[in-house]
Design an enzyme around this catalytic site. Structure first.
Site, mmCIF file in Angstrom:
data_model
loop_
_atom_site.group_PDB
_atom_site.id
_atom_site.type_symbol
_atom_site.label_atom_id
_atom_site.label_comp_id
_atom_site.label_asym_id
_atom_site.label_seq_id
_atom_site.Cartn_x
_atom_site.Cartn_y
_atom_site.Cartn_z
ATOM 1 N N ARG A 14 92.936 60.203 62.712
ATOM 2 C CA ARG A 14 93.894 60.890 61.849
ATOM 3 C C ARG A 14 93.155 61.876 60.930
ATOM 4 O O ARG A 14 93.660 62.905 60.555
ATOM 5 C CB ARG A 14 94.635 59.844 61.009
ATOM 6 N N ARG A 59 97.143 50.356 51.345
ATOM 7 C CA ARG A 59 95.939 51.191 51.454
ATOM 8 C C ARG A 59 96.220 52.434 52.289
ATOM 9 O O ARG A 59 97.059 52.425 53.197
ATOM 10 C CB ARG A 59 94.789 50.394 52.081
ATOM 11 N N SER A 80 111.903 62.875 29.965
ATOM 12 C CA SER A 80 112.602 62.303 31.131
ATOM 13 C C SER A 80 112.349 60.807 31.277
ATOM 14 O O SER A 80 113.173 60.080 31.821
ATOM 15 C CB SER A 80 112.129 62.980 32.428
ATOM 16 N N MET A 118 95.644 55.248 55.118
ATOM 17 C CA MET A 118 95.117 55.161 56.480
ATOM 18 C C MET A 118 93.783 55.896 56.590
ATOM 19 O O MET A 118 93.075 55.775 57.573
ATOM 20 C CB MET A 118 96.133 55.725 57.483
ATOM 21 N N CYS A 157 96.400 58.872 48.584
ATOM 22 C CA CYS A 157 95.596 59.948 49.187
ATOM 23 C C CYS A 157 94.531 60.455 48.235
ATOM 24 O O CYS A 157 94.801 60.624 47.043
ATOM 25 C CB CYS A 157 96.457 61.152 49.506
ATOM 26 N N GLY A 216 104.213 61.068 48.301
ATOM 27 C CA GLY A 216 104.413 61.425 46.899
ATOM 28 C C GLY A 216 105.712 60.932 46.298
ATOM 29 O O GLY A 216 105.957 61.153 45.109
ATOM 30 N N VAL A 230 100.627 67.231 52.680
ATOM 31 C CA VAL A 230 99.173 67.056 52.776
ATOM 32 C C VAL A 230 98.643 66.729 51.384
ATOM 33 O O VAL A 230 98.725 67.542 50.462
ATOM 34 C CB VAL A 230 98.468 68.312 53.350
ATOM 35 N N GLY A 231 98.166 65.513 51.270
ATOM 36 C CA GLY A 231 97.530 65.094 50.022
ATOM 37 C C GLY A 231 98.499 64.634 48.946
ATOM 38 O O GLY A 231 98.093 64.410 47.803
ATOM 39 N N GLY A 273 105.848 55.327 51.909
ATOM 40 C CA GLY A 273 104.753 54.377 52.077
ATOM 41 C C GLY A 273 104.736 53.454 50.882
ATOM 42 O O GLY A 273 105.140 52.297 50.943
ATOM 43 N N ASN A 274 104.317 54.018 49.757
ATOM 44 C CA ASN A 274 104.213 53.266 48.502
ATOM 45 C C ASN A 274 105.471 52.444 48.211
ATOM 46 O O ASN A 274 105.389 51.251 47.908
ATOM 47 C CB ASN A 274 103.977 54.301 47.379
HETATM 48 P P1 XMP Z 1 103.257 57.554 49.653
HETATM 49 O O1 XMP Z 1 103.217 58.492 48.486
HETATM 50 O O2 XMP Z 1 104.644 57.187 50.052
HETATM 51 O O3 XMP Z 1 102.634 58.387 50.875
HETATM 52 O O4 XMP Z 1 102.387 56.379 49.399
HETATM 53 C C1 XMP Z 1 102.581 57.901 52.182
HETATM 54 C C2 XMP Z 1 101.995 58.947 53.097
HETATM 55 O O5 XMP Z 1 100.652 59.284 52.736
HETATM 56 C C3 XMP Z 1 99.941 59.732 53.898
HETATM 57 N N1 XMP Z 1 98.709 58.958 53.972
HETATM 58 C C4 XMP Z 1 97.525 59.402 53.557
HETATM 59 N N2 XMP Z 1 97.131 60.619 53.104
HETATM 60 N N3 XMP Z 1 94.940 59.779 52.819
HETATM 61 C C5 XMP Z 1 95.822 60.810 52.755
HETATM 62 O O6 XMP Z 1 95.438 61.926 52.371
HETATM 63 C C6 XMP Z 1 95.255 58.537 53.275
HETATM 64 O O7 XMP Z 1 94.426 57.642 53.335
HETATM 65 C C7 XMP Z 1 96.607 58.344 53.675
HETATM 66 N N4 XMP Z 1 97.263 57.291 54.201
HETATM 67 C C8 XMP Z 1 98.535 57.682 54.361
HETATM 68 C C9 XMP Z 1 100.837 59.512 55.090
HETATM 69 O O8 XMP Z 1 101.386 60.760 55.450
HETATM 70 C C10 XMP Z 1 101.883 58.533 54.559
HETATM 71 O O9 XMP Z 1 103.103 58.591 55.245
#
Ligand code: XMP
Length: 485
Positions: A403, A388, A471, A390, A307, A342, A301-302, A363-364
């Site tokens: 969501r 972006r 590091s 969600m 996020c 993350g 979460v977060g 995601g990233n």
């Molecule tokens: P990474 O770090 O890989 O994370 O970019 C991808 C995950 O982030 C979540 N996600 C969000 N969380 N606001 C949030 O708080 C958002 O707008 C958002 N969009 C995606 C989601 O769990 C994804 O897999």
């Protein structure tokens, strides 16, 4: 005030920790990266995030071919998301169980339209009782003249001799038959001569080219799809009918009443696909989701790079502590965990496994590959792709706004994510090769031959700000930054 207001311990994330190098007899090239998600085995423990700048069919196909699995986003109508599942399922097959066929009365032009629509290079011809009488392939029609298009397919199809094999013929036998007869399609028939399947050279070539593919029992690529808490049953029903392998109840706050009732309803109606639910960050959250029917729990979460939940809502949990706390509960319950959010470098993947994850969601790291949706952008001499959240204002104008429950009563959404871009990173297969290379290397340092081994034996150490600075490349002017992954 709640006397126990402080959760009690300090929470840590990836950059706070390092894996302690240990005695090793393991060569990175030899480690086993396979993992099991409630009966679905992945040769590569990576999942792509259910985000509209990350996972649509092209990326889901690419990640399944390298042994991971994609989660199709739900910022789409039910019809459109179902069509994405179908695209993945049609991308390759071991044996096509219900091949598209035509009747002997059909005209050549009907056959051409059918083949163009389904992007296939041949079609079996069957009587109304299903008996196979011939096969029409591109070879048979290559030099047809315009006036022949009204004629029946029987004038052009190959029927004598028609090479077939009995239902149950395995892939090796099929390869031998295709080779012996120099043909590209092998219809399978039952004891009455009724068409019961089709094996094609194209599909066999893909199996050879992508030996680690994540495939179902019919040899089709596996795919997951996200659902929410609003049109849950209707969406799940359509996705299941299209052959989805995993349903992911995708919410920002999984430890909540709406998610629990959605899970109970889905599990009762659709027991077949693996049910994943999230996101949670506590042991209580894991226990709640598992008791409501989740087979796999998603954690975070977060933590996501896009996020803003922790800033906007003041809530969340640094990701390594979240994984570790959830893993303790999940282990007791025999349920695997997905670490979601993350992860911005392959070293973070190693740490997530040490903390207890069975797979990681990216995601990233995947938004910049060729197969992710969106065009390349050239900004100040570098190539980028859009990425972006969600929960960003732009994404929440779509269908996945449930969501994030916040602000809905006022009719206005409160954004919990940003719109951004990430560096272009080339083809998914090559990029994932870099990530798994880093994971293999980390396992080598920890002396772990498998992911389970990594969890059992690796130790983590806290690092200070100075340690973190040490590091990263320091006291140099970096001229190439490929180290970032
Ligand atoms: P990474 O770090 O890989 O994370 O970019 C991808 C995950 O982030 C979540 N996600 C969000 N969380 N606001 C949030 O708080 C958002 O707008 C958002 N969009 C995606 C989601 O769990 C994804 O897999």
């Amino acid at each position: 005030m709640n006397e126990d207001v402080f959760a009690g311990h300090e929470a840590l994330t990836f950059d706070d920790l390092l894996v302690v190098p240990d005695w090793s007899e393991v060569l990175p090239a030899d480690v086993d990266l396979s993992t099991d998600l409630a009966g679905i085995e992945l040769q590569t423990p990576l999942m792509s995030a259910a985000m509209d700048t990350v996972t649509e069919a092209p990326l889901a196909i690419a990640i399944a071919r390298v042994g991971g699995i994609g989660v199709l986003h739900r910022n789409l109508s039910i019809v459109d998301q179902t069509a994405e599942v179908e695209r993945v399922k049609l991308a390759q097959a071991g044996m096509i169980a219900a091949p598209i066929s035509l009747s002997p009365q059909a005209s050549l032009s009907e056959a051409e339209v059918l083949m163009a629509t389904h992007k296939i290079s041949g079609v079996p011809i069957c009587e109304s009782d299903g008996r196979l009488v011939g096969i029409l392939t591109n070879r048979d029609v290559r030099f047809c003249t315009l006036d022949e298009y009204a004629k029946p397919v029987t004038d052009f199809m190959t029927s004598e001799p028609l090479v077939t094999a009995p239902l149950g013929t395995d892939l090796d036998e099929a390869i031998a038959i295709l080779h012996r007869h120099r043909i590209e399609k092998l219809p399978l028939v039952d004891e009455h001569g009724v068409l019961a399947g089709l094996i094609t050279v194209k599909d066999i070539a893909k199996r050879i080219e992508y030996p680690n593919s994540t495939v179902d029992d019919a040899g089709r690529l596996r795919v997951a799809a996200a659902i929410g808490v609003t049109d849950t049953i209707e969406r799940a029903e359509a996705l299941v009918a299209a052959g989805v392998d995993m349903l992911v109840v995708d919410t920002a706050h999984g430890h909540s009443a709406g998610v629990v009732s959605a899970l109970e309803a889905i599990k009762m109606r659709f027991p077949e696909p693996v049910l994943i639910a999230g996101n949670v960050v506590t042991a209580d959250g894991v226990e709640m989701l598992v008791s409501a029917g989740a087979d796999v729990v998603k954690v975070g979460v977060g933590a996501g790079s896009i996020c803003t939940t922790r800033v906007v809502a003041g809530a969340g949990m640094p990701q390594m502590t979240a994984i570790f706390d959830c893993a303790r509960a999940a282990r007791e319950l025999g349920v695997p965990l997905i670490a979601d959010g993350g992860i911005v470098a392959s070293g973070d993947i190693v740490k997530a496994f040490v903390a207890g994850a069975a797979a990681v969601m990216l995601g990233n790291l995947l938004a910049g590959v060729d197969e992710a949706p969106g065009e390349l952008e050239l900004v100040e001499g570098a190539m980028w792709k859009t990425y972006r959240g969600m929960g960003s204002a732009g994404a929440m104008r779509g269908r996945a706004s449930d969501r994030y429950g916040s602000g809905q009563s006022s009719g206005k959404h409160v954004a919990e994510g940003v719109e951004a871009r990430v560096r272009y990173s080339g083809s998914l297969a090559e990029f994932v090769g870099q990530l798994t290379g880093g994971l293999r290397s980390g396992m080598g340092y920890a002396g772990a031959a498998t992911l389970a081994d990594l969890q059992h034996r690796a130790r983590l150490v806290r690092v200070t700000g100075a340690g973190l600075r040490e590091s990263h490349p320091h006291d140099v002017a970096v001229v190439r930054d490929d180290w970032a992954t």
